[in-house]
Design an enzyme around this catalytic site. Sequence first.
Site, PDB file in Angstrom:
ATOM      1  CE  LYS A  26      -4.079  -2.105   2.153  1.00 37.13           C
ATOM      2  NZ  LYS A  26      -5.122  -1.950   3.210  1.00 37.13           N
ATOM      3  CE1 TYR A  70      -9.499  -2.661  -0.296  1.00 36.02           C
ATOM      4  CE2 TYR A  70      -8.469  -0.865  -1.498  1.00 36.02           C
ATOM      5  CZ  TYR A  70      -8.375  -1.948  -0.643  1.00 36.02           C
ATOM      6  OH  TYR A  70      -7.155  -2.318  -0.129  1.00 36.02           O
ATOM      7  CG  PHE A 125     -13.541   1.865   6.377  1.00 40.45           C
ATOM      8  CD1 PHE A 125     -12.960   1.237   5.288  1.00 40.45           C
ATOM      9  CD2 PHE A 125     -14.292   1.101   7.250  1.00 40.45           C
ATOM     10  CE1 PHE A 125     -13.126  -0.116   5.050  1.00 40.45           C
ATOM     11  CE2 PHE A 125     -14.463  -0.272   7.034  1.00 40.45           C
ATOM     12  CZ  PHE A 125     -13.876  -0.877   5.926  1.00 40.45           C
ATOM     13  NE  ARG A 136      -6.743 -12.160   5.260  1.00 40.00           N
ATOM     14  CZ  ARG A 136      -7.443 -11.014   5.180  1.00 40.00           C
ATOM     15  NH1 ARG A 136      -7.306 -10.215   4.123  1.00 40.00           N
ATOM     16  NH2 ARG A 136      -8.258 -10.658   6.134  1.00 40.00           N
ATOM     17  CB  THR A 159      -7.488  -5.497   9.681  1.00 41.66           C
ATOM     18  OG1 THR A 159      -7.968  -6.691   9.062  1.00 41.66           O
ATOM     19  CG2 THR A 159      -7.783  -4.306   8.790  1.00 41.66           C
ATOM     20  CG  ASN A 199      -3.876  -2.055   6.742  1.00 41.22           C
ATOM     21  OD1 ASN A 199      -3.769  -1.671   5.577  1.00 41.22           O
ATOM     22  ND2 ASN A 199      -4.865  -2.817   7.150  1.00 41.22           N
ATOM     23  CG  HIS A 225      -5.448  -6.111  -0.448  1.00 40.00           C
ATOM     24  ND1 HIS A 225      -6.697  -6.199   0.116  1.00 40.00           N
ATOM     25  CD2 HIS A 225      -5.464  -6.940  -1.521  1.00 40.00           C
ATOM     26  CE1 HIS A 225      -7.434  -7.046  -0.604  1.00 40.00           C
ATOM     27  NE2 HIS A 225      -6.717  -7.495  -1.610  1.00 40.00           N
ATOM     28  CD  GLU A 254      -8.952  -8.973  -3.899  1.00 40.01           C
ATOM     29  OE1 GLU A 254      -9.843  -8.629  -3.105  1.00 40.01           O
ATOM     30  OE2 GLU A 254      -7.835  -9.393  -3.526  1.00 40.01           O
TER      31      GLU A 254
HETATM   32  P1  ATP Z   1      -7.210  -5.934   3.143  1.00 38.17           P
HETATM   33  O1  ATP Z   1      -8.539  -6.159   2.474  1.00 38.17           O
HETATM   34  O2  ATP Z   1      -6.589  -4.587   2.848  1.00 38.17           O
HETATM   35  O3  ATP Z   1      -6.264  -7.068   2.956  1.00 38.17           O
HETATM   36  P2  ATP Z   1      -8.393  -6.783   5.584  1.00 38.17           P
HETATM   37  O4  ATP Z   1      -9.045  -7.854   4.788  1.00 38.17           O
HETATM   38  O5  ATP Z   1      -7.581  -7.164   6.758  1.00 38.17           O
HETATM   39  O6  ATP Z   1      -7.450  -5.888   4.701  1.00 38.17           O
HETATM   40  P3  ATP Z   1     -10.896  -5.330   5.358  1.00 38.17           P
HETATM   41  O7  ATP Z   1     -11.943  -5.497   6.399  1.00 38.17           O
HETATM   42  O8  ATP Z   1     -11.070  -6.032   4.041  1.00 38.17           O
HETATM   43  O9  ATP Z   1      -9.488  -5.716   6.019  1.00 38.17           O
HETATM   44  O10 ATP Z   1     -10.710  -3.767   5.112  1.00 38.17           O
HETATM   45  C1  ATP Z   1     -10.012  -3.320   3.963  1.00 38.17           C
HETATM   46  C2  ATP Z   1      -9.094  -2.204   4.352  1.00 38.17           C
HETATM   47  O11 ATP Z   1      -9.856  -1.082   4.741  1.00 38.17           O
HETATM   48  C3  ATP Z   1      -8.187  -2.489   5.564  1.00 38.17           C
HETATM   49  O12 ATP Z   1      -6.991  -3.142   5.211  1.00 38.17           O
HETATM   50  C4  ATP Z   1      -7.897  -1.094   6.079  1.00 38.17           C
HETATM   51  O13 ATP Z   1      -6.853  -0.478   5.327  1.00 38.17           O
HETATM   52  C5  ATP Z   1      -9.184  -0.353   5.762  1.00 38.17           C
HETATM   53  N1  ATP Z   1     -10.066  -0.313   6.934  1.00 38.17           N
HETATM   54  C6  ATP Z   1     -10.769  -1.318   7.476  1.00 38.17           C
HETATM   55  N2  ATP Z   1     -11.478  -0.928   8.540  1.00 38.17           N
HETATM   56  C7  ATP Z   1     -11.213   0.402   8.688  1.00 38.17           C
HETATM   57  C8  ATP Z   1     -11.649   1.418   9.593  1.00 38.17           C
HETATM   58  N3  ATP Z   1     -12.509   1.136  10.585  1.00 38.17           N
HETATM   59  N4  ATP Z   1     -11.156   2.658   9.416  1.00 38.17           N
HETATM   60  C9  ATP Z   1     -10.301   2.955   8.408  1.00 38.17           C
HETATM   61  N5  ATP Z   1      -9.860   2.055   7.518  1.00 38.17           N
HETATM   62  C10 ATP Z   1     -10.304   0.793   7.645  1.00 38.17           C
HETATM   63 MG    MG Z   2     -10.074  -7.486   2.960  1.00 34.16          MG
END
Ligand code: ATP
Ligand code: MG
Length: 140
Positions: free
Chosen positions: A11, A51, A59, A87, A93, A114, A117, A128
């Site tokens: 990212k 997304y 968010f 993962r 996350t 973070n 992804h 994806e």
């Molecule tokens: P990713 O999809 O990026 O691999 P993930 O599967 O762990 O991460 P998701 O629940 O799919 O998490 O959320 C996608 C992304 O959105 C997260 O990686 C984070 O960057 C962002 N995100 C998730 N929750 C929040 C929140 N409450 N506030 C801000 N950003 C968030």
């Molecule tokens: Mg995710």
Amino acid sequence: MAIQRTFSIIKPDATARNLTGAINTKLEAAGLRIVAQKRIHLSLAQAQAFYAVHSERPFFGELTEFMSSAPIVAQVLEGEDAILKNREVMGATNPADAADGTIRKEFALSLGENSIHGSDAPETAAEEIAYFFSGLDLVG
Ligand code: ATP
Ligand code: MG
């Protein structure tokens, strides 16, 4: 478990801090092979399309603005049980909840920024990968 492919993004917070190599060292050490890779700068519309599953979440605006704020590195990882393994190496996350030794524990700045992804299931991995790469780009 068979050989799988999964999709990964380094990212903007991580590319900005020159962490592409450090993150990929952890992925490779876990047994994941990078079989496709490109550095690109997403437009806001491209980040919103990627997304789309999160479009109703509060968010969504913050996430898509962040993901289009600077270059990313999009990549395909291959290996035994690659989706779950990726993962695990990524960590939770929210970096505050991530286990020691994981990418997010070591490098992530916050829940939003973070660093990485990773796809969460075979169906999303296939979608994806296809969003960013053609079959010709995948070189195992
Ligand atoms: P990713 O999809 O990026 O691999 P993930 O599967 O762990 O991460 P998701 O629940 O799919 O998490 O959320 C996608 C992304 O959105 C997260 O990686 C984070 O960057 C962002 N995100 C998730 N929750 C929040 C929140 N409450 N506030 C801000 N950003 C968030
Ligand atoms: Mg995710």
